[in-house]
Design an enzyme around this catalytic site. Structure first.
Site, PDB file in Angstrom:
ATOM      1  N   TYR A 150      -6.272  -2.280   3.684  1.00 27.75           N
ATOM      2  CA  TYR A 150      -4.934  -2.368   3.081  1.00 27.75           C
ATOM      3  C   TYR A 150      -4.331  -3.779   3.177  1.00 27.75           C
ATOM      4  O   TYR A 150      -3.173  -3.993   2.832  1.00 27.75           O
ATOM      5  CB  TYR A 150      -4.034  -1.359   3.797  1.00 27.75           C
ATOM      6  CG  TYR A 150      -2.826  -0.887   3.019  1.00 27.75           C
ATOM      7  CD1 TYR A 150      -2.948  -0.005   1.940  1.00 27.75           C
ATOM      8  CD2 TYR A 150      -1.542  -1.291   3.374  1.00 27.75           C
ATOM      9  CE1 TYR A 150      -1.840   0.445   1.255  1.00 27.75           C
ATOM     10  CE2 TYR A 150      -0.427  -0.847   2.685  1.00 27.75           C
ATOM     11  CZ  TYR A 150      -0.580   0.018   1.629  1.00 27.75           C
ATOM     12  OH  TYR A 150       0.531   0.475   0.952  1.00 27.75           O
ATOM     13  N   LYS A 157       3.773  -5.844   0.962  1.00 27.27           N
ATOM     14  CA  LYS A 157       4.916  -4.982   1.305  1.00 27.27           C
ATOM     15  C   LYS A 157       5.770  -5.633   2.399  1.00 27.27           C
ATOM     16  O   LYS A 157       6.994  -5.451   2.430  1.00 27.27           O
ATOM     17  CB  LYS A 157       4.428  -3.608   1.759  1.00 27.27           C
ATOM     18  CG  LYS A 157       3.746  -2.801   0.655  1.00 27.27           C
ATOM     19  CD  LYS A 157       4.686  -2.478  -0.485  1.00 27.27           C
ATOM     20  CE  LYS A 157       4.095  -1.468  -1.447  1.00 27.27           C
ATOM     21  NZ  LYS A 157       4.987  -1.212  -2.596  1.00 27.27           N
TER      22      LYS A 157
HETATM   23  N1  LIG Z   1       1.161   7.112  -2.318  1.00 30.41           N
HETATM   24  C1  LIG Z   1       1.397   6.701  -1.105  1.00 30.41           C
HETATM   25  O1  LIG Z   1       0.754   7.109  -0.133  1.00 30.41           O
HETATM   26  C2  LIG Z   1       2.509   5.711  -0.845  1.00 30.41           C
HETATM   27  C3  LIG Z   1       2.975   5.579   0.465  1.00 30.41           C
HETATM   28  C4  LIG Z   1       3.999   4.677   0.725  1.00 30.41           C
HETATM   29  C5  LIG Z   1       4.537   3.919  -0.288  1.00 30.41           C
HETATM   30  N2  LIG Z   1       4.036   4.048  -1.554  1.00 30.41           N
HETATM   31  C6  LIG Z   1       4.641   3.190  -2.581  1.00 30.41           C
HETATM   32  O2  LIG Z   1       5.276   3.991  -3.553  1.00 30.41           O
HETATM   33  C7  LIG Z   1       5.257   3.324  -4.797  1.00 30.41           C
HETATM   34  C8  LIG Z   1       4.681   4.248  -5.851  1.00 30.41           C
HETATM   35  O3  LIG Z   1       3.378   4.627  -5.440  1.00 30.41           O
HETATM   36  P1  LIG Z   1       2.601   5.865  -6.081  1.00 30.41           P
HETATM   37  O4  LIG Z   1       1.835   6.482  -4.971  1.00 30.41           O
HETATM   38  O5  LIG Z   1       3.528   6.671  -6.888  1.00 30.41           O
HETATM   39  O6  LIG Z   1       1.567   5.071  -7.010  1.00 30.41           O
HETATM   40  P2  LIG Z   1       0.823   5.534  -8.342  1.00 30.41           P
HETATM   41  O7  LIG Z   1       0.755   7.012  -8.430  1.00 30.41           O
HETATM   42  O8  LIG Z   1      -0.421   4.727  -8.380  1.00 30.41           O
HETATM   43  O9  LIG Z   1       1.809   5.011  -9.496  1.00 30.41           O
HETATM   44  C9  LIG Z   1       2.017   3.638  -9.642  1.00 30.41           C
HETATM   45  C10 LIG Z   1       3.005   3.402 -10.753  1.00 30.41           C
HETATM   46  O10 LIG Z   1       3.187   1.980 -10.881  1.00 30.41           O
HETATM   47  C11 LIG Z   1       2.895   1.599 -12.215  1.00 30.41           C
HETATM   48  N3  LIG Z   1       2.331   0.251 -12.238  1.00 30.41           N
HETATM   49  C12 LIG Z   1       1.199  -0.186 -11.642  1.00 30.41           C
HETATM   50  N4  LIG Z   1       1.021  -1.493 -11.908  1.00 30.41           N
HETATM   51  C13 LIG Z   1       2.054  -1.870 -12.695  1.00 30.41           C
HETATM   52  C14 LIG Z   1       2.447  -3.097 -13.287  1.00 30.41           C
HETATM   53  N5  LIG Z   1       1.705  -4.202 -13.134  1.00 30.41           N
HETATM   54  N6  LIG Z   1       3.570  -3.139 -14.035  1.00 30.41           N
HETATM   55  C15 LIG Z   1       4.328  -2.017 -14.206  1.00 30.41           C
HETATM   56  N7  LIG Z   1       4.015  -0.831 -13.662  1.00 30.41           N
HETATM   57  C16 LIG Z   1       2.885  -0.756 -12.916  1.00 30.41           C
HETATM   58  C17 LIG Z   1       1.948   2.651 -12.730  1.00 30.41           C
HETATM   59  O11 LIG Z   1       2.023   2.678 -14.142  1.00 30.41           O
HETATM   60  P3  LIG Z   1       0.700   2.696 -15.092  1.00 30.41           P
HETATM   61  O12 LIG Z   1      -0.062   3.915 -14.762  1.00 30.41           O
HETATM   62  O13 LIG Z   1       1.285   2.705 -16.459  1.00 30.41           O
HETATM   63  O14 LIG Z   1      -0.054   1.454 -14.786  1.00 30.41           O
HETATM   64  C18 LIG Z   1       2.512   3.916 -12.082  1.00 30.41           C
HETATM   65  O15 LIG Z   1       3.611   4.390 -12.825  1.00 30.41           O
HETATM   66  C19 LIG Z   1       4.443   2.055  -4.583  1.00 30.41           C
HETATM   67  O16 LIG Z   1       5.323   0.977  -4.331  1.00 30.41           O
HETATM   68  C20 LIG Z   1       3.624   2.379  -3.363  1.00 30.41           C
HETATM   69  O17 LIG Z   1       3.217   1.238  -2.665  1.00 30.41           O
HETATM   70  C21 LIG Z   1       3.055   4.944  -1.861  1.00 30.41           C
END
Ligand SMILES: NC(=O)c1ccc[n+]([C@@H]2O[C@H](COP(=O)([O-])OP(=O)(O)OC[C@H]3O[C@@H](n4cnc5c(N)ncnc54)[C@H](OP(=O)(O)O)[C@@H]3O)[C@@H](O)[C@H]2O)c1
Length: 249
Positions: A150, A157
């Site tokens: 990571y 982050k």
């Molecule tokens: N899942 C976890 O375990 C977790 C834990 C803690 C924090 N987070 C944080 O929560 C947030 C959302 O995570 P998630 O798990 O929902 O991720 P996800 O399911 O992979 O979704 C990511 C989102 O970001 C968009 N995205 C990616 N690259 C982009 C770019 N260059 N420009 C504009 N949009 C972009 C994607 O859109 P497209 O599909 O259209 O590319 C999608 O809508 C992130 O900041 C992540 O670090 C996640």
């Protein structure tokens, strides 16, 4: 009076989508930003409209400053205001530090960290016109703890959390509050990219003191709190929503 407008980066899928839908329930018109998943963005927008709010879909890679500026120009045309920015979009190359290449580092930093700075700059110009606003970023435990593979995302982050503190001070006089929510592992598409996904999920289930994994709704609830009047005196903070998992790390 015009409805308030919330920009949610990366709201085609996952946590961003959950935040966008909840803010629509709260009465905001929503900017649905995405990079690649057009169908998913359309679906999110459809659900926002079914809740009675307007949705503007903007395809924009937030890792590119010119695309961010184009997105805000589109927002000006469609809504003419911005009240809330949720800096949620994230991507990243998952490798041990020693195997990271320059392009991996730049990709991850641009989308996860640089985007906050330049989205905030654009959002602030609009928030000033409506007397203030709120910015909330989504972070993760990798900013402060070791998570296998990571490295780049964790450092990106940490930059988000640090920039949150700087922005909170500099924007306070403009009546703009800036905070972040950091989550434990959540079973979204993002986890599919982890080579050790099964291990991560098993760990989250077994070692979360609260007795279950974090779900998107838990992050949404913390975001909603930070956007509320009750959180007025919380500035530059990162609220950890992990059911206590990090206490055992
Ligand atoms: N899942 C976890 O375990 C977790 C834990 C803690 C924090 N987070 C944080 O929560 C947030 C959302 O995570 P998630 O798990 O929902 O991720 P996800 O399911 O992979 O979704 C990511 C989102 O970001 C968009 N995205 C990616 N690259 C982009 C770019 N260059 N420009 C504009 N949009 C972009 C994607 O859109 P497209 O599909 O259209 O590319 C999608 O809508 C992130 O900041 C992540 O670090 C996640």
């Amino acid at each position: 009076m015009d409805k308030k407008v919330a920009v949610v980066t990366g709201s085609s899928r996952g946590i961003g989508r959950a935040i966008a839908l909840r803010l629509a329930q709260e009465g905001f018109d929503i900017v649905v930003n995405y990079a690649r998943s057009k169908e998913a963005a359309l679906q999110t927008a459809k659900e926002i409209e079914a809740l009675g709010q307007k949705a503007l879909i903007v395809k924009a890679n937030v890792g590119k400053v010119e695309k961010i500026r184009e997105m805000f120009a589109q927002i000006d045309e469609a809504f003419g205001r911005v009240d809330v920015l949720i800096n949620n979009a994230a991507s990243g190359v998952l490798r041990p530090a020693i195997d990271l290449e320059e392009s991996h580092w730049d990709w991850t930093m641009d989308i996860n960290s640089k985007a906050l700075l330049f989205c905030a700059q654009e959002a602030v110009k609009r928030m000033e016109k409506v007397g203030g606003g709120k910015i909330v970023s989504i972070s993760s435990l990798g900013s402060i703890r070791y998570l296998e593979n990571y490295t780049a995302v964790g450092v990106s982050k940490a930059a988000v959390e640090s920039l949150t503190r700087y922005l909170a001070v500099e924007l306070a006089s403009k009546n703009i509050s800036v905070n972040a929510v950091s989550g434990g592992a959540i079973d979204t598409d993002a986890l599919k990219h982890f080579p050790n996904r099964d291990e991560l999920l098993a760990d989250a289930v077994a070692k979360t003191p609260a007795g279950r994994m974090v779900e998107p709704k838990d992050i949404v609830n913390a975001v909603l709190f930070l956007l509320s009047e009750q959180a007025e005196m919380i500035r530059g903070q990162t609220i950890i929503v992990d059911g206590g998992r990090s206490l055992l790390m």
